[in-house]
Motif scaffolding. Structure first.
Motif, mmCIF file in Angstrom:
data_model
loop_
_atom_site.group_PDB
_atom_site.id
_atom_site.type_symbol
_atom_site.label_atom_id
_atom_site.label_comp_id
_atom_site.label_asym_id
_atom_site.label_seq_id
_atom_site.Cartn_x
_atom_site.Cartn_y
_atom_site.Cartn_z
ATOM 1 N N LEU A 123 44.213 4.412 69.564
ATOM 2 C CA LEU A 123 45.079 3.436 68.904
ATOM 3 C C LEU A 123 46.337 4.111 68.363
ATOM 4 O O LEU A 123 47.416 3.531 68.359
ATOM 5 N N ASP A 124 46.157 5.350 67.888
ATOM 6 C CA ASP A 124 47.273 6.099 67.327
ATOM 7 C C ASP A 124 46.869 7.562 67.289
ATOM 8 O O ASP A 124 45.676 7.895 67.336
ATOM 9 N N TYR A 125 47.855 8.450 67.209
ATOM 10 C CA TYR A 125 47.552 9.865 67.032
ATOM 11 C C TYR A 125 48.724 10.530 66.326
ATOM 12 O O TYR A 125 49.822 10.002 66.265
ATOM 13 N N ARG A 126 48.447 11.714 65.783
ATOM 14 C CA ARG A 126 49.476 12.467 65.092
ATOM 15 C C ARG A 126 49.205 13.952 65.283
ATOM 16 O O ARG A 126 48.084 14.415 65.089
ATOM 17 N N ALA A 127 50.211 14.710 65.665
ATOM 18 C CA ALA A 127 50.126 16.165 65.730
ATOM 19 C C ALA A 127 50.759 16.720 64.458
ATOM 20 O O ALA A 127 51.932 16.478 64.191
ATOM 21 N N LEU A 128 49.973 17.440 63.664
ATOM 22 C CA LEU A 128 50.469 17.923 62.380
ATOM 23 C C LEU A 128 51.296 19.192 62.518
ATOM 24 O O LEU A 128 52.186 19.447 61.718
ATOM 25 N N TYR A 129 50.999 20.015 63.513
ATOM 26 C CA TYR A 129 51.732 21.258 63.686
ATOM 27 C C TYR A 129 52.198 21.364 65.127
ATOM 28 O O TYR A 129 51.419 21.243 66.059
ATOM 29 N N ARG A 130 53.483 21.596 65.295
ATOM 30 C CA ARG A 130 54.036 21.838 66.623
ATOM 31 C C ARG A 130 55.056 22.965 66.493
ATOM 32 O O ARG A 130 55.732 23.073 65.471
ATOM 33 N N PRO A 131 55.198 23.766 67.517
ATOM 34 C CA PRO A 131 56.178 24.847 67.412
ATOM 35 C C PRO A 131 57.585 24.345 67.132
ATOM 36 O O PRO A 131 58.392 25.055 66.539
ATOM 37 N N TRP A 132 57.891 23.125 67.549
ATOM 38 C CA TRP A 132 59.246 22.612 67.385
ATOM 39 C C TRP A 132 59.384 21.681 66.179
ATOM 40 O O TRP A 132 60.440 21.083 65.993
ATOM 41 N N ALA A 133 58.345 21.528 65.371
ATOM 42 C CA ALA A 133 58.395 20.616 64.230
ATOM 43 C C ALA A 133 58.789 21.379 62.970
ATOM 44 O O ALA A 133 58.063 22.258 62.509
ATOM 45 N N THR A 134 59.934 21.047 62.416
ATOM 46 C CA THR A 134 60.386 21.655 61.174
ATOM 47 C C THR A 134 59.737 20.930 59.997
ATOM 48 O O THR A 134 59.217 19.814 60.145
ATOM 49 N N PRO A 135 59.751 21.517 58.804
ATOM 50 C CA PRO A 135 59.221 20.805 57.632
ATOM 51 C C PRO A 135 59.875 19.449 57.413
ATOM 52 O O PRO A 135 59.214 18.490 57.032
ATOM 53 N N ASP A 136 61.186 19.351 57.651
ATOM 54 C CA ASP A 136 61.873 18.067 57.489
ATOM 55 C C ASP A 136 61.364 17.043 58.488
ATOM 56 O O ASP A 136 61.217 15.862 58.166
ATOM 57 N N GLN A 137 61.101 17.489 59.727
ATOM 58 C CA GLN A 137 60.582 16.565 60.737
ATOM 59 C C GLN A 137 59.178 16.096 60.382
ATOM 60 O O GLN A 137 58.840 14.922 60.576
ATOM 61 N N LEU A 138 58.340 17.003 59.866
ATOM 62 C CA LEU A 138 57.000 16.604 59.454
ATOM 63 C C LEU A 138 57.069 15.612 58.299
ATOM 64 O O LEU A 138 56.330 14.623 58.277
ATOM 65 N N GLU A 139 57.961 15.851 57.354
ATOM 66 C CA GLU A 139 58.102 14.931 56.232
ATOM 67 C C GLU A 139 58.568 13.562 56.711
ATOM 68 O O GLU A 139 58.074 12.527 56.246
ATOM 69 N N ALA A 140 59.499 13.539 57.674
ATOM 70 C CA ALA A 140 59.964 12.269 58.231
ATOM 71 C C ALA A 140 58.851 11.563 58.994
ATOM 72 O O ALA A 140 58.877 10.336 59.141
ATOM 73 N N ALA A 141 57.870 12.324 59.481
ATOM 74 C CA ALA A 141 56.743 11.741 60.199
ATOM 75 C C ALA A 141 55.596 11.374 59.276
ATOM 76 O O ALA A 141 54.485 11.107 59.735
ATOM 77 N N GLY A 142 55.840 11.343 57.957
ATOM 78 C CA GLY A 142 54.812 10.922 57.021
ATOM 79 C C GLY A 142 53.779 11.974 56.711
ATOM 80 O O GLY A 142 52.673 11.654 56.269
ATOM 81 N N VAL A 143 54.104 13.251 56.926
ATOM 82 C CA VAL A 143 53.159 14.344 56.682
ATOM 83 C C VAL A 143 53.657 15.187 55.514
ATOM 84 O O VAL A 143 54.749 15.758 55.562
ATOM 85 N N LYS A 144 52.857 15.254 54.437
ATOM 86 C CA LYS A 144 53.174 16.092 53.289
ATOM 87 C C LYS A 144 52.223 17.278 53.288
ATOM 88 O O LYS A 144 51.008 17.110 53.338
ATOM 89 N N ILE A 145 52.779 18.495 53.253
ATOM 90 C CA ILE A 145 51.965 19.700 53.323
ATOM 91 C C ILE A 145 52.177 20.517 52.056
ATOM 92 O O ILE A 145 53.306 20.893 51.728
ATOM 93 N N ASP A 146 51.093 20.767 51.326
ATOM 94 C CA ASP A 146 51.120 21.635 50.154
ATOM 95 C C ASP A 146 50.646 23.019 50.580
ATOM 96 O O ASP A 146 49.452 23.242 50.790
ATOM 97 N N LEU A 147 51.571 23.935 50.748
ATOM 98 C CA LEU A 147 51.203 25.285 51.137
ATOM 99 C C LEU A 147 50.714 26.068 49.918
ATOM 100 O O LEU A 147 51.258 25.918 48.827
ATOM 101 N N PRO A 148 49.694 26.897 50.099
ATOM 102 C CA PRO A 148 49.222 27.684 48.968
ATOM 103 C C PRO A 148 50.268 28.699 48.527
ATOM 104 O O PRO A 148 50.992 29.257 49.346
ATOM 105 N N VAL A 149 50.361 28.905 47.222
ATOM 106 C CA VAL A 149 51.285 29.888 46.675
ATOM 107 C C VAL A 149 50.544 31.204 46.504
ATOM 108 O O VAL A 149 49.491 31.263 45.872
ATOM 109 N N ASP A 150 51.071 32.257 47.065
ATOM 110 C CA ASP A 150 50.468 33.580 46.971
ATOM 111 C C ASP A 150 51.286 34.415 45.993
ATOM 112 O O ASP A 150 52.355 34.924 46.353
ATOM 113 N N PRO A 151 50.837 34.542 44.716
ATOM 114 C CA PRO A 151 51.621 35.303 43.735
ATOM 115 C C PRO A 151 51.903 36.727 44.186
ATOM 116 O O PRO A 151 52.992 37.252 43.956
#
Length: 464
Positions: free
Chosen positions: A268-296
């Motif tokens: 019915l639908d699908y979504r690829a969360l990571y692609r070599p050509w997907a920038t953070p802005d493109q993922l955000e525009a595609a409705g994907v919010k990613i919280d990356l872990p912070v490594d002090p």
């Protein structure tokens, strides 16, 4: 709405993504309202369709405010009943429809219509429709009947002007008014996008420990959502709209992750969360919010290896409570007056190594440092002190934000705040400020675009 392709009109089974249909079969499948944008050319009141883009089922996000008419060129938008669009496609003697006061004639269309299924938020979909679609591409029976070779300026009386039709086309159809390059008219006479609301994947929130996926739709009975990655394959059954959580026992995958919403052996639908050509802005525009872990550790190592600079200073030890030494308060005041910065206590500034703080109660030292800053810097700047342990060594990271009430100063006498002195940061050093320095710092202190708190590329690097 849904195109019932399950009757296998393609002859290749129901689980296919593209094919072709007879124009009359397309007509039988369409229903609902159509939001139409088109470009037409005209002379002496007679207008001919050159290209039409229709969305059936929902108004597209890039819907223009009004029509643009430039003498012999018209870019028009209208909400049409599906019957009016059908008549324009197949009627022998009524291949036309009205948009406002303009009547547009439609060339005869070809007998076959190409179709393709597309997911929601498709990566290359400039409109970013939030539901899956069937895209129908309709060609003119005679290609020459709709081709438009028009050069020259488009200057409107009550609409924007453009150096060429290509720029106007992109602005009207995509909402892109930049002049970095135009866009040729598509080769098809019509592109009709039919929204499928049977089921779709909504916003996605990815954290270091789990993925939350919002699923919506009008008919999810018997549907399921599948998470697929290199090392994880998990499926959850659905019967109604819901938010599905997939745990990430191994943390955030660093490979492609796919989500498949499926039913009865078809997607019915699908979504690829990571692609070599997907920038953070493109993922955000595609409705994907990613919280990356912070490594002090990695962040502090980056600060230390970069050395001192306009926004970074190192101190081997914390200031003494009764000492009249004005360091590091001068630097704190300069940071607050200008663009903010960090002071890392427990680092040798010459060797650029973490030496650590010899203290018994690091949290108590954090509170003591905060009280010293409040007592010595006027007005109190926005700051946050955070202790860390790096390779078994205690350090304190003081983040000073760009303040809202500059300039910030320190008293000549710690017991008297009525004679403040002001400082600015130049390179890796702090200097007394001249009046001109303060004027310049205050006038230019607005945060750079795209950075939080005016903290440059390091903004928010440490968790607060």
């Amino acid at each position: 709405m849904v195109l019932p392709l399950s009757k296998d009109v393609s002859g290749k089974g129901v689980n296919v993504d593209q094919g072709s249909l007879n124009i009359k079969e397309v007509i039988d499948l369409l229903n609902g309202d159509a939001w139409v944008r088109l470009v037409a050319s005209g002379a002496e009141g007679t207008w001919s369709l050159r290209h039409l883009h229709a969305v059936i089922g929902s108004q597209p996000p890039a819907w223009p405010d009004h029509d643009w008419i430039y003498g012999d060129i018209a870019l028009l938008r209208a909400k049409l009943s599906i019957d009016r669009l059908k008549d324009a496609l197949v009627a022998e003697d009524c291949r036309r429809f009205s948009v406002g006061s303009i009547e547009v004639e439609v060339p005869e269309v070809g007998p076959q219509v190409g179709w393709r299924r597309r997911p929601s938020f498709e990566q290359h979909d400039r409109e970013r429709l939030q539901k899956p679609t069937w895209d129908l591409r309709v060609s003119a029976a005679q290609t020459s009947q709709h081709q438009l070779n028009r050069s020259g300026y488009l200057v409107g009386r009550s609409c924007p002007s453009f150096p060429d039709l290509q720029y106007a086309f992109r602005a009207f159809f995509e909402g892109d008014f930049s002049l970095n390059g135009g866009m040729s008219l598509p080769s098809e006479l019509m592109v009709i996008r039919v929204i499928n609301d049977e089921g779709w994947i909504g916003p996605i929130h990815v954290t270091p420990t789990h993925i939350d996926v919002q699923v919506d739709g009008r008919d999810l009975l018997g549907a399921s959502l599948e998470l697929y990655s290199t090392d994880q394959r998990t499926t959850t059954d659905l019967n109604s709209p819901n938010t599905v959580t997939f745990e990430l026992p191994g943390g955030l995958p660093d490979t492609n992750v796919w989500l498949w919403l499926k039913k009865d052996g078809r997607w019915l639908d699908y979504r690829a969360l990571y692609r070599p050509w997907a920038t953070p802005d493109q993922l955000e525009a595609a409705g994907v919010k990613i919280d990356l872990p912070v490594d002090p550790l990695s962040t502090i190592e980056a600060l230390v290896s970069g050395g001192e600079g306009p926004q970074v200073e190192f101190k081997r030890s914390l200031p003494e409570t009764k000492s009249k030494d004005r360091n590091p308060y001068k630097t704190i005041a300069a940071f607050a007056t200008m663009e903010g910065g960090w002071i890392v206590f427990g680092v040798d500034r010459d060797e650029l190594t973490v030496v650590g703080l010899e203290v018994d109660d690091i949290n108590g030292e954090r509170d003591r440092l905060a009280n010293l800053i409040r007592a010595r810097v006027n007005p109190t700047p926005p700051f946050e002190a955070t202790p860390y342990v790096i390779d078994g060594k205690q350090i304190m990271v003081l983040r000073v934000d760009s303040g809202v009430s500059p300039p910030y100063g320190i008293a000549v006498d710690p017991d008297a705040k009525d004679r403040p002195e002001y400082f600015v940061r130049r390179g890796a050093s702090t200097y007394p400020a001249w009046p001109a320095d303060l004027r310049e710092a205050v006038m230019s202190r607005q945060p750079p675009a795209g950075f939080p708190n005016g903290m440059g590329g390091l903004g928010g690097a440490f968790p607060g």
